[in-house]
Structures are given as C-alpha cells and as structure tokens.
Design a protein around this motif. Structure first.
Motif, PDB file in Angstrom:
ATOM      1  N   ALA A 379      51.281  13.124  20.941  1.00 27.17           N
ATOM      2  CA  ALA A 379      50.847  14.504  21.155  1.00 27.17           C
ATOM      3  C   ALA A 379      50.867  14.818  22.643  1.00 27.17           C
ATOM      4  O   ALA A 379      50.451  13.990  23.466  1.00 27.17           O
ATOM      5  N   PRO A 380      51.385  15.989  23.041  1.00 28.20           N
ATOM      6  CA  PRO A 380      51.483  16.312  24.464  1.00 28.20           C
ATOM      7  C   PRO A 380      50.157  16.136  25.196  1.00 28.20           C
ATOM      8  O   PRO A 380      49.085  16.513  24.691  1.00 28.20           O
ATOM      9  N   ARG A 381      50.265  15.581  26.372  1.00 26.94           N
ATOM     10  CA  ARG A 381      49.070  15.278  27.161  1.00 26.94           C
ATOM     11  C   ARG A 381      48.537  16.536  27.837  1.00 26.94           C
ATOM     12  O   ARG A 381      49.292  17.312  28.433  1.00 26.94           O
ATOM     13  N   VAL A 382      47.236  16.753  27.730  1.00 29.56           N
ATOM     14  CA  VAL A 382      46.577  17.847  28.449  1.00 29.56           C
ATOM     15  C   VAL A 382      46.397  17.418  29.903  1.00 29.56           C
ATOM     16  O   VAL A 382      45.823  16.367  30.193  1.00 29.56           O
ATOM     17  N   LEU A 383      46.914  18.229  30.808  1.00 33.33           N
ATOM     18  CA  LEU A 383      46.854  17.922  32.237  1.00 33.33           C
ATOM     19  C   LEU A 383      45.674  18.584  32.936  1.00 33.33           C
ATOM     20  O   LEU A 383      45.173  18.057  33.936  1.00 33.33           O
ATOM     21  N   ALA A 384      45.265  19.746  32.441  1.00 33.19           N
ATOM     22  CA  ALA A 384      44.178  20.475  33.102  1.00 33.19           C
ATOM     23  C   ALA A 384      43.505  21.394  32.102  1.00 33.19           C
ATOM     24  O   ALA A 384      44.156  21.927  31.196  1.00 33.19           O
ATOM     25  N   ARG A 385      42.210  21.540  32.265  1.00 30.87           N
ATOM     26  CA  ARG A 385      41.432  22.473  31.440  1.00 30.87           C
ATOM     27  C   ARG A 385      40.360  23.053  32.354  1.00 30.87           C
ATOM     28  O   ARG A 385      39.410  22.368  32.738  1.00 30.87           O
ATOM     29  N   THR A 386      40.521  24.311  32.760  1.00 36.94           N
ATOM     30  CA  THR A 386      39.650  24.888  33.770  1.00 36.94           C
ATOM     31  C   THR A 386      39.238  26.306  33.393  1.00 36.94           C
ATOM     32  O   THR A 386      39.975  27.024  32.708  1.00 36.94           O
ATOM     33  N   ALA A 387      38.061  26.704  33.870  1.00 39.69           N
ATOM     34  CA  ALA A 387      37.610  28.083  33.743  1.00 39.69           C
ATOM     35  C   ALA A 387      38.035  28.856  34.983  1.00 39.69           C
ATOM     36  O   ALA A 387      37.863  28.380  36.117  1.00 39.69           O
ATOM     37  N   LEU A 388      38.611  30.045  34.770  1.00 36.86           N
ATOM     38  CA  LEU A 388      39.132  30.854  35.873  1.00 36.86           C
ATOM     39  C   LEU A 388      38.618  32.278  35.740  1.00 36.86           C
ATOM     40  O   LEU A 388      38.508  32.809  34.630  1.00 36.86           O
ATOM     41  N   THR A 578      42.527  33.942   6.402  1.00 38.64           N
ATOM     42  CA  THR A 578      42.181  34.835   7.514  1.00 38.64           C
ATOM     43  C   THR A 578      40.985  34.310   8.296  1.00 38.64           C
ATOM     44  O   THR A 578      39.935  34.965   8.372  1.00 38.64           O
ATOM     45  N   PRO A 579      41.079  33.127   8.876  1.00 41.87           N
ATOM     46  CA  PRO A 579      39.956  32.636   9.674  1.00 41.87           C
ATOM     47  C   PRO A 579      39.776  33.477  10.931  1.00 41.87           C
ATOM     48  O   PRO A 579      40.692  34.189  11.351  1.00 41.87           O
ATOM     49  N   SER A 580      38.609  33.384  11.524  1.00 41.08           N
ATOM     50  CA  SER A 580      38.347  34.112  12.761  1.00 41.08           C
ATOM     51  C   SER A 580      38.251  33.136  13.926  1.00 41.08           C
ATOM     52  O   SER A 580      38.080  31.928  13.740  1.00 41.08           O
ATOM     53  N   TYR A 581      38.369  33.680  15.130  1.00 39.91           N
ATOM     54  CA  TYR A 581      38.392  32.877  16.347  1.00 39.91           C
ATOM     55  C   TYR A 581      37.137  33.176  17.154  1.00 39.91           C
ATOM     56  O   TYR A 581      36.857  34.332  17.481  1.00 39.91           O
ATOM     57  N   ASP A 582      36.381  32.117  17.450  1.00 41.04           N
ATOM     58  CA  ASP A 582      35.092  32.252  18.119  1.00 41.04           C
ATOM     59  C   ASP A 582      35.154  31.545  19.469  1.00 41.04           C
ATOM     60  O   ASP A 582      35.355  30.333  19.541  1.00 41.04           O
ATOM     61  N   TYR A 583      34.989  32.332  20.547  1.00 45.00           N
ATOM     62  CA  TYR A 583      35.046  31.774  21.889  1.00 45.00           C
ATOM     63  C   TYR A 583      33.689  31.861  22.586  1.00 45.00           C
ATOM     64  O   TYR A 583      33.614  31.923  23.821  1.00 45.00           O
ATOM     65  N   ALA A 584      32.625  31.812  21.808  1.00 48.02           N
ATOM     66  CA  ALA A 584      31.295  31.938  22.410  1.00 48.02           C
ATOM     67  C   ALA A 584      30.970  30.766  23.320  1.00 48.02           C
ATOM     68  O   ALA A 584      30.208  30.902  24.275  1.00 48.02           O
ATOM     69  N   SER A 585      31.543  29.584  23.039  1.00 49.20           N
ATOM     70  CA  SER A 585      31.266  28.405  23.855  1.00 49.20           C
ATOM     71  C   SER A 585      32.569  27.835  24.384  1.00 49.20           C
ATOM     72  O   SER A 585      33.562  27.747  23.658  1.00 49.20           O
ATOM     73  N   SER A 586      32.534  27.423  25.658  1.00 44.75           N
ATOM     74  CA  SER A 586      33.682  26.762  26.269  1.00 44.75           C
ATOM     75  C   SER A 586      33.507  25.255  26.329  1.00 44.75           C
ATOM     76  O   SER A 586      34.336  24.555  26.902  1.00 44.75           O
ATOM     77  N   ALA A 587      32.444  24.740  25.755  1.00 46.43           N
ATOM     78  CA  ALA A 587      32.193  23.307  25.819  1.00 46.43           C
ATOM     79  C   ALA A 587      33.256  22.546  25.033  1.00 46.43           C
ATOM     80  O   ALA A 587      33.929  23.087  24.159  1.00 46.43           O
ATOM     81  N   GLY A 588      33.406  21.282  25.380  1.00 43.48           N
ATOM     82  CA  GLY A 588      34.390  20.457  24.673  1.00 43.48           C
ATOM     83  C   GLY A 588      35.800  20.807  25.087  1.00 43.48           C
ATOM     84  O   GLY A 588      36.135  20.839  26.271  1.00 43.48           O
ATOM     85  N   THR A 589      36.642  21.080  24.088  1.00 46.76           N
ATOM     86  CA  THR A 589      38.039  21.383  24.413  1.00 46.76           C
ATOM     87  C   THR A 589      38.163  22.664  25.224  1.00 46.76           C
ATOM     88  O   THR A 589      39.174  22.877  25.894  1.00 46.76           O
ATOM     89  N   GLY A 590      37.185  23.539  25.129  1.00 47.49           N
ATOM     90  CA  GLY A 590      37.225  24.765  25.912  1.00 47.49           C
ATOM     91  C   GLY A 590      38.022  25.885  25.300  1.00 47.49           C
ATOM     92  O   GLY A 590      38.051  26.994  25.836  1.00 47.49           O
ATOM     93  N   THR A 591      38.704  25.616  24.176  1.00 48.76           N
ATOM     94  CA  THR A 591      39.519  26.663  23.566  1.00 48.76           C
ATOM     95  C   THR A 591      38.827  27.295  22.371  1.00 48.76           C
ATOM     96  O   THR A 591      39.470  27.933  21.551  1.00 48.76           O
ATOM     97  N   GLY A 592      37.522  27.130  22.262  1.00 46.40           N
ATOM     98  CA  GLY A 592      36.774  27.820  21.229  1.00 46.40           C
ATOM     99  C   GLY A 592      36.817  27.121  19.887  1.00 46.40           C
ATOM    100  O   GLY A 592      37.143  25.940  19.778  1.00 46.40           O
ATOM    101  N   ALA A 593      36.472  27.896  18.847  1.00 48.21           N
ATOM    102  CA  ALA A 593      36.379  27.347  17.496  1.00 48.21           C
ATOM    103  C   ALA A 593      37.072  28.270  16.511  1.00 48.21           C
ATOM    104  O   ALA A 593      37.167  29.485  16.711  1.00 48.21           O
ATOM    105  N   LEU A 594      37.544  27.676  15.443  1.00 46.83           N
ATOM    106  CA  LEU A 594      38.147  28.407  14.334  1.00 46.83           C
ATOM    107  C   LEU A 594      37.126  28.448  13.212  1.00 46.83           C
ATOM    108  O   LEU A 594      36.652  27.404  12.756  1.00 46.83           O
ATOM    109  N   VAL A 595      36.785  29.635  12.775  1.00 48.96           N
ATOM    110  CA  VAL A 595      35.750  29.793  11.745  1.00 48.96           C
ATOM    111  C   VAL A 595      36.440  29.942  10.388  1.00 48.96           C
ATOM    112  O   VAL A 595      37.156  30.922  10.140  1.00 48.96           O
TER     113      VAL A 595
END
Length: 816
Positions: A379-388, A578-595
C-alpha cells in the motif's frame, strides 16, 4: 527568489473554481489487459473501475488467449465498462494477411454472430480495421494520387463492413478509423465521407504511441473537434485505444502524464499491449498482486466529483511534472494526482470553498513508487499528514519535497476537525543505482529513454548486465544511520529461464544467497527483498555471480521498524449505499470518518506480501461486520482479528448500522501458524498423474501429468480442525507458450484445473504462466471444509493442469 534569496520550488496550480466536468475515469483501459477468466484476477480488476478493454474476437488467431467473450465474464462481474473487439485480430499474421474483402466479410459475419448473441452485447464495441494507414491500405503515402486511390479503397471497404455489421446487429456500436497516429488529412477525409454515406463511427479512434504524444495530443484532440464542428457533426466519443510506450507502462510517474491529458479532455484510452496479455499492460504482478502502476490506477479510480483545472510548470511537455485533480463537494474532498519529475514542488490549491472546508484542512501526501513490471508494491506509503490554514486568498499550499520522477503522488485535502492528526513516521531509506557502483565483468546499458521509447523502463534509465561471468559482481557502497535491520530491495531482471541466484557479501563477509524468480526477460524488472543486519556507518554490499544470470538495476535500503501498521482510511475507501462523511475530528489518520448506516458498506483494498494471517483492527465507534473471502465476522471497536489474507490485494468489506469508521489498521507482520500444509508427496495420484522431482518446488517434488483425461487426478486429504470457510493456497508452476511470430509480444498461456472439495461441484481455476517450469507461484481460492478429512481433488479432462508443488489451507478467521 524569496526574501531569503532562495529560489522557490516550482508550483503546481490547482484551481478549484474551474470545473472540467464530472470525473470520467476513461484513461484506465488496457489492450489485452485480460488473458483468461481469472487472470489477472477479480481482486485487482474490481478496484480499478475499468471503463474499457480491447480484446480479440473469440477464436481469433492473432494471439493464443485474450478472446473477448472468454474474458467477458470476469470483466463484467467486476463492474467494468465496455469491451472493444479488435476484429482483424481474427487473422494469425502480423501485419494481417490480406486475403481480400470477401474473405474478411466471412469472418466479420462470425464475429458479429458471436457478439450479438451475448447477453451484454450492448457493452461491446466493434473495431473493423486496425491501423489501416499502413495495414492493407498504405494511407500514409506522400504521393497525392496514390493516397487518394488507397483512401477510396479503404472508404469503400469501411462502408461495406460497417453496413454488414449493422445489418447483422442493428444496434451495434462501431469504432474507427483507428489509425496508428493522428493524421489530419485522413481524418478530415474520413469524417466527410462517413457523414455523407451515413457510416459515421460511434467512437472515433486513433493511437497515441510516441513520447511526442505527451506534447502533441492536445493539438490532435483540438484539431479533431474542429473538424467535427466544421462538418456540423455532434461531438462523438473519442477512444485512444492504444497509448504509451514500454518505458511508460508500470511507471506511476509516466502514467500520470498520459492519464491527466486524457481525463482533462474526457476521452477514453487504453494502454498498449507491448508484452504479455493478462497483466493489465504491465500493472499487475502474477495473479492479483499489485505493482506501483496498479496503485496509481487505484488512486485514479478513487477520484470522484468533478475534475478541475491544473496548471503544471510546463504544460504539454514530455517527461515533466503533470497532474490531474478533482473536487467532490458532497464528500468534502480534494484529490490531486501528480508525478513525472524529480525534486521539490509546491502544490498550490486555489479557490478552496470555505463554506465546504472551513478555514483549515488536513493534507495527506502519499507516494506510489515504481516497483518494476513484476515487482510487488505494498500500500502506498503516507509521507506527510498535516493541518494547514486556508489563506486569506482562499489558497492552501502543500509542500512536496524530494519527489522522484518515476513515482506518482496523491495529495488529499479534507476539512480539519478538532485535535491534531497523528504524526507520520517515515522510515529512513536510501537508493543506490547499480550503474554508479563498482562493477566487475558487467556492462552498463541504457534503457527506456525518449530516443528508445520502446525500451523497457529502468531506474535512472540504466542497469548493469549481463553479469554472467564467474567473476561478475557489483559492489555498492552504502551508508546507514544506525545499528539495526534493514530491508534490502533489489530491482533486477532474470531472463535465464529458471530461478537465478547471486551471493550477497556484507563487507566481504558471507555469503547469503539471494534468489531471483524468473522475469519475462532480463530487462523486465522484478523486485525481491531480504533483511540485512547492519551497524551504523559505511558498508560495502556485494552482489556476486551465483546460478543463472541476473541484471541489476537498483538497490534500496529501508530501516525496519517494529511491526509497522498500515492504516487504510475509510473516507478514501470504495463505498456502497449512501454513507456520510464526518470530519469533526482530525485525530488518528486525520481524514475523518465514514458513517455507515444499514445498507451502506465500505470496501478496503488491503495488501499482503505473502499468504498468511495478519492482524486486522477496525477503528470504529461501534461493532462492525467484516467480510473477506466470503466469510463474515463481527469485530468490536479496536478488536484485533487474525484474518487469512492471500498474497496481493484483498477486498475487505465493512458494514455496520449507525457506526463511524475511521480506518482499517493492518499489521505488516504475518504468521502461518495454524495453516495446514500438504506437499506433492502427500497426494494420491491416479490416471497417469505422477510424482516428479523438482528442486524449486516447496517440498522438492511436484505432481505432474494431471489432465488431458477425465481419469487423471491428484487428490489431497486435508484434515480440517473445524467446519467453515478456508482459503486453499495452491503452489504451482508451468510455462506454456505459443509463439505467434510477433517481435514484441510474449505469447504466454494459462493452464486450468477443476478443483473439487468432497462431493461438491467442481470449480474451474486458472493458473497464469510462471515464466518457467521451475518458478512456483501461489493461487488462493476460498473453499468450504468440514471438520475432519476432506478430499481436495485436481482434474482437467480437456487439457493439462499445472505442476502442483504444495497445497495449504488456512481458516479465514484465525480462532483462538
């Protein structure tokens, strides 16, 4: 220069305010990408959402496999698009033997009868002529009189064949003229003639098979659309049914250049068939195993919403940084796929809608590297995960540093919620080119340049080989930062026709034998890995002649970390419902959650380097159901599960009711504890099947002679500890080929066997060619076993089964 006096990196500009239209995914097609039902495998077909493949007519003599109707089942059951039928591939010779139009019409009748009887006939497209500008008609001549005479003969035959197809299949869709390249003269004449005679194709096709296409395609496209407008023809679908050179295939940084220009113009395009059928034109290793090119196309398949304008530093230029990007406001995601140059780049995303993303975003950067045509890629390697922060002008700048020309990169932007995304730990790694090392009795060779576009790709465009002398060796001087174990990955080519070896010495000590499985030829890159303990500092790693002959391209050293875990983000998974996308938290992977609600699903593509058990942990707010290999298990949040994963890609489906899923975390460590194992000597053999010595087989012997008779069989008795779902792994080898006389195609063939478990119905398995009779690959298939003894039998009443070296069985869920 900036205020510090430094020259800023070149900028790749993404403008979210300029839409190019809905994502088409048109550029992921392949010519002879499929060879048989089961090759390259459902698990690597389904994720790519392939919009089209080009295959030969059923029973066509041009190649030994890749028949359109034979592969249609696999293609259509994986949600794919259309099959283009290269009708003239009914002939055996290349260029096609010219036996006259009446002979061809008799063949057209049979092809159309076959296709029009298929239940999905509306998903086939007929290509009546292939490269008519040089095959049969010689339309590229400069002399005007000869051109017009040849042109008129082609047009007459086009009209005749077109009308014949439509008479037999009134709803047929037809593609053409299908030139070797774009030529304004012929295209202008063809459109005018076809309009006048009411024989316009439904898909207008031509080939783009030159490095110059990366520069010139936009001009070709615009010229063609201008011809349409001038004649009052409504825009027709464009299909570039062959594109790219050998040096491009499998190389993410090259592929992104081609795909970006086709997607931008919303045309369909199929990669060219330069080598062997059944590997999606160089993007799949063995069966179901991805390489770096596959992961790029997996990213491409994940684009949603609308593509947006991208301005690279040098538009329409060969071998330069290019990109495509999309904005999906409903999912609140931006994705940018880029590659094609070395060095640093600033990805400047303009027009970020704060109403959708807020004032800050999380940016995730990942790399799909070149691993060779036959080199597995995790699986492609994640090089950076940052808040901007989003700047006052509505822009976000994402820095990409140390980019590599042969790699592709994905940048994902999502809204930033509360908390900080987890830091990314990128292990130390360094690469060393063989041509820069100290070489004894070897030659530096150049491959895959613009001047040699149909040469095979090589790292740095050079490799070292042949290394066939007894004294041949390559000494790499390396420097590592600390004591520890390092993964040594070797990019190599082995065209010796059997597994080959080299001896590895570390500072003169050793040796350790390195084994290289066969590749298609010495320039067709594979990749093998082994651990090497090193102390911090400078070392000399020597690869010296062993058995066979190996070409060396590059070695990579990567520090091994303690049991790394790969997090597959739920918001980037395939979805159903039709799941929804929840970005209330950036913890962990930082890309949110799929509901997920009832009826929704998320499908993850999970890589395993070998067959065996791996620890899988769902990160979710409540219990979820995981389905893999047909087995469904329930997991509580954070509960580790031992799941049997086969080598390559595994599709894992997650469902739940009112549950937020952040990721599926998979340990990089694996175990085969609890796996049942039976060597060839354990099989009961009947009807001419026999036990044969095979030093490369897992147990030193294989079962041979199974097949070509209903009475011939090999039966293994598998003692299952409990009833349930298992994965049966077959270790096999074979090297069937049929040389059709093509200078650039390797016409390998697959073998099949009917697998019967107990008194159940037989299942037909397809075993891809392993490049030699001494290379053993694995094929995993889910089966139901009952507690106790199970008869597992292999037969093939109509052909030869492969050599079988071992069978293994592992329960899908490793039970305590």
């Amino acid at each position: 220069m900036d205020v510090t006096g430094h020259t800023p990196p070149p900028a790749l500009i993404v403008d979210l305010t300029v839409s190019e239209g809905p994502v088409l995914l048109g550029a992921n097609g392949a010519l002879y990408g499929l060879s048989d039902d089961g090759v390259p495998g459902d698990a690597v077909l389904a994720p790519l959402k392939i919009t089209g493949v080009t295959q030969k007519p059923e029973g066509g003599a041009q190649h030994p496999n890749g028949d359109a109707l034979s592969v249609a089942g696999a293609f259509f059951r994986n949600g794919a698009g259309e099959i283009y039928v290269m009708m003239q591939d009914v002939y055996a010779r290349w260029p096609y033997e010219d036996l006259g139009i009446e002979d061809y019409l008799s063949k057209v009748d049979g092809i159309v009868a076959d296709v029009s009887a298929h239940p999905h006939k509306d998903r086939f497209v007929y290509i009546p002529f292939n490269e008519p500008d040089w095959i049969w008609y010689d339309l590229g001549v400069d002399d005007r009189a000869r051109y017009e005479s040849n042109r008129d003969r082609f047009f007459e035959d086009w009209r005749t064949v077109y009308r014949r197809i439509r008479a037999l299949d009134p709803g047929a869709r037809i593609a053409g003229p299908n030139e070797t390249g774009y030529h304004t003269r012929l295209m202008s004449d063809f459109l005018a003639f076809a309009q006048r005679e009411d024989v316009l194709p439904q898909v207008v096709t031509w080939h783009e098979l030159s490095p110059d296409s990366l520069r010139d395609f936009q001009r070709h496209h615009d010229d063609y659309r201008a011809l349409e407008r001038g004649l009052g023809i409504a825009p027709l679908t464009i299909g570039i049914d062959e594109y790219a050179n050998r040096r491009d295939l499998s190389v993410p940084g090259q592929l992104v250049q081609w795909v970006s220009m086709f997607e931008r113009n919303k045309v369909y395009a199929h990669q060219a068939y330069w080598d062997a059928a059944g590997n999606l034109d160089g993007n799949v290793v063995r069966t179901r195993i991805p390489n770096g090119g596959w992961w790029f196309f997996r990213w491409y398949a994940g684009l949603t919403g609308e593509t947006v304008a991208v301005t690279p530093p040098r538009p329409h230029a060969t071998d330069t940084l290019q990109a495509l990007a999309c904005l999906d406001s409903s999912r609140r995601q931006v994705q940018v796929l880029m590659g094609g140059s070395d060095g640093d780049t600033d990805v400047v995303v303009r027009g970020v809608p704060t109403a959708v993303f807020g004032r800050s975003v999380v940016a995730v950067v990942a790399e799909a590297a070149w691993s060779g045509y036959e080199g597995p890629h995790a699986a492609p390697r994640v090089l950076a995960r940052t808040a901007l922060e989003v700047a006052d002008d509505g822009s976000v700048t994402v820095p990409l540093r140390g980019g590599r020309r042969m790699s592709a990169y994905r940048v994902v932007l999502v809204p930033a919620g509360t908390g900080a995304p987890s830091a990314v730990s990128v292990p130390w790694s360094a690469s060393y080119e063989a041509e820069d090392a100290e070489i004894t009795d070897g030659e530096v060779r150049t491959h895959g340049t613009v001047a040699d576009a149909n040469g095979y790709a090589a790292s740095g465009t050079r490799d070292v080989g042949p290394l066939g002398a007894a004294s041949s060796r390559v000494d790499f001087t390396v420097t590592v930062p600390a004591d520890g174990t390092y993964d040594l990955a070797v990019l190599y080519g082995n065209g010796s026709g059997a597994p080959a070896t080299q001896e590895l010495f570390v500072d003169g000590a050793g040796p350790v034998t390195v084994t290289y499985p066969s590749t298609q030829n010495a320039a067709y890159r594979g990749r093998t890995e082994l651990p090497v303990p090193l102390t911090g500092g400078i070392h000399v790693l020597t690869l010296a002649k062993g058995d066979g002959e190996v070409a060396l391209d590059r070695v990579d050293l990567t520090a091994r970390t303690a049991e790394p875990v790969v997090s597959y983000e739920a918001t980037l998974a395939d979805i159903g419902g039709t799941p929804s996308y929840d970005y209330a938290s950036s913890a962990g992977t930082g890309t949110g959650a799929l509901v997920l609600r009832e009826g929704d699903r998320a499908v993850f593509d999970v890589y395993a380097p070998v067959d065996g058990y791996r620890t899988v942990v769902p990160r979710a707010s409540a219990a979820v159901r995981l389905t893999v290999h047909g087995e469904q298990v329930t997991a509580d949040p954070g509960q580790p599960l031992g799941l049997f994963l086969v080598a390559g890609n595994n599709r894992v489906t997650v469902t739940g009711h009112g549950v937020a899923v952040r990721s599926l975390d998979v340990s990089d460590a694996s175990t085969t504890a609890g796996v049942l194992r039976y060597d060839a000597a354990d099989a009961a053999l009947i009807g001419g099947a026999l036990l044969k010595a095979s030093p490369s087989a897992p147990g030193g012997a294989c079962v041979a002679g199974v097949g070509n008779s209903p009475a011939s069989a090999a039966e293994f008795t598998v003692h299952a500890p409990g009833s349930g779902r298992y994965v049966l792994v077959v270790h096999y080898a074979h090297d069937d080929r049929r040389d059709n006389g093509h200078a650039y195609n390797t016409d390998i063939m697959s073998r099949t066997a009917d697998l019967t478990v107990g008194a159940g119905a037989p299942t037909r398995l397809t075993f891809k060619n392993t490049w030699s009779r001494d290379d053993y690959w694995t094929l995993g298939v889910p089966v139901e076993l009952r507690k106790g003894a199970n008869a597992v039998t292999f037969r093939n009443p109509t052909g030869a089964a492969p050599f079988i070296g071992r069978v293994e069985a592992g329960r899908v869920l490793l039970r305590p």
